[in-house]
Motif scaffolding. Structure first.
Motif, mmCIF file in Angstrom:
data_model
loop_
_atom_site.group_PDB
_atom_site.id
_atom_site.type_symbol
_atom_site.label_atom_id
_atom_site.label_comp_id
_atom_site.label_asym_id
_atom_site.label_seq_id
_atom_site.Cartn_x
_atom_site.Cartn_y
_atom_site.Cartn_z
ATOM 1 N N THR A 142 0.866 -1.148 -0.061
ATOM 2 C CA THR A 142 -0.016 -0.067 0.039
ATOM 3 C C THR A 142 0.815 1.116 -0.080
ATOM 4 O OG1 THR A 142 -1.639 -1.143 1.082
ATOM 5 C CG2 THR A 142 -1.854 1.055 1.442
ATOM 6 N N ILE A 143 1.929 1.090 0.879
ATOM 7 C CA ILE A 143 2.997 2.368 0.734
ATOM 8 C C ILE A 143 3.477 2.523 -0.461
ATOM 9 C CG2 ILE A 143 4.947 3.186 1.835
ATOM 10 C CD1 ILE A 143 3.738 1.929 4.508
ATOM 11 N N ALA A 144 4.079 1.524 -1.014
ATOM 12 C CA ALA A 144 4.495 1.619 -2.504
ATOM 13 C C ALA A 144 3.667 2.021 -3.705
ATOM 14 C CB ALA A 144 5.033 0.220 -2.849
ATOM 15 N N PHE A 145 2.352 1.797 -3.471
ATOM 16 C CA PHE A 145 1.497 2.165 -4.312
ATOM 17 C C PHE A 145 1.000 3.619 -4.069
ATOM 18 C CE2 PHE A 145 -0.977 -2.049 -4.367
ATOM 19 C CZ PHE A 145 -0.501 -2.512 -5.463
ATOM 20 N N SER A 166 3.825 5.528 -5.563
ATOM 21 C CA SER A 166 3.757 5.656 -7.230
ATOM 22 C C SER A 166 2.572 6.517 -7.521
ATOM 23 C CB SER A 166 3.344 3.990 -7.722
ATOM 24 O OG SER A 166 4.326 3.184 -7.259
ATOM 25 N N ILE A 167 1.657 6.643 -6.691
ATOM 26 C CA ILE A 167 0.672 7.742 -7.195
ATOM 27 C C ILE A 167 0.983 9.122 -6.874
ATOM 28 C CG2 ILE A 167 -1.774 8.516 -6.522
ATOM 29 C CD1 ILE A 167 -1.773 5.906 -7.871
ATOM 30 N N LEU A 205 2.724 12.743 -14.598
ATOM 31 C CA LEU A 205 1.808 12.451 -15.761
ATOM 32 C C LEU A 205 0.818 13.632 -15.593
ATOM 33 C CD1 LEU A 205 1.311 8.725 -15.129
ATOM 34 C CD2 LEU A 205 2.831 9.791 -16.617
ATOM 35 N N LYS A 206 0.272 13.624 -16.822
ATOM 36 C CA LYS A 206 -0.815 14.826 -17.019
ATOM 37 C C LYS A 206 -2.133 13.855 -16.941
ATOM 38 C CE LYS A 206 2.089 18.103 -19.478
ATOM 39 N NZ LYS A 206 2.192 19.100 -18.240
ATOM 40 N N ALA A 251 -4.550 0.837 -11.347
ATOM 41 C CA ALA A 251 -4.025 -0.411 -10.958
ATOM 42 C C ALA A 251 -3.828 -0.392 -9.538
ATOM 43 C CB ALA A 251 -2.586 -0.060 -11.717
ATOM 44 N N MET A 252 -3.377 0.604 -8.798
ATOM 45 C CA MET A 252 -3.433 0.495 -7.269
ATOM 46 C C MET A 252 -4.607 -0.010 -6.728
ATOM 47 S SD MET A 252 -2.873 3.350 -4.627
ATOM 48 C CE MET A 252 -4.257 3.210 -3.562
#
Length: 117
Positions: A78-81, A84-85, A92-93, A103-104
């Motif tokens: 969850t922390i890695a997700f 990433s977010i 990202l746009k 994906a998360m």
């Protein structure tokens, strides 16, 4: 031929798992579980080494027995997700930043519905 493919797949999964030790967004344990799966079909000695490993063995056995993921593993994912977010929001746009979020949500939901050992 099949044994060779499983053997190479096991080493590739183990290499990715090893990279995951140093790269925070790359998971380690799922790749080690995959390596054990591949080695079970190609090299029983290597599979035994993974299953008997003090750090990874319990995770492999819990997954094999119940499809279980530890609470600590769930939180790590969850922390890695979340990281990433945050990176996606920064780099990202719209609408591309929705892909990591989707994906998360899908992966995180699946991970948190797995039983715990």
């Amino acid at each position: 031929m099949t044994r060779t493919l499983y053997f190479l797949g096991g080493w590739a999964a183990l290499a990715l798992g090893t990279l995951g030790i140093f790269l925070p967004l790359l998971p380690t344990v799922p790749f080690v579980i995959l390596a054990a799966f591949c080695f079970a079909r190609s090299s029983p000695a290597l599979e035994r080494r993974l299953v008997e490993h003090p750090r990874f063995g319990p995770h492999i056995l819990a997954w094999r027995k119940n499809g279980a993921i530890s609470r600590r593993g769930k939180w790590a994912a969850t922390i890695a997700f979340a990281v990433s977010i945050a990176a996606a929001l920064f780099w990202l746009k719209w609408p591309w930043l929705l892909f990591p979020l989707a994906a998360m949500l899908a992966s995180g939901t699946w991970i948190w519905t797995r039983p715990e050992p």
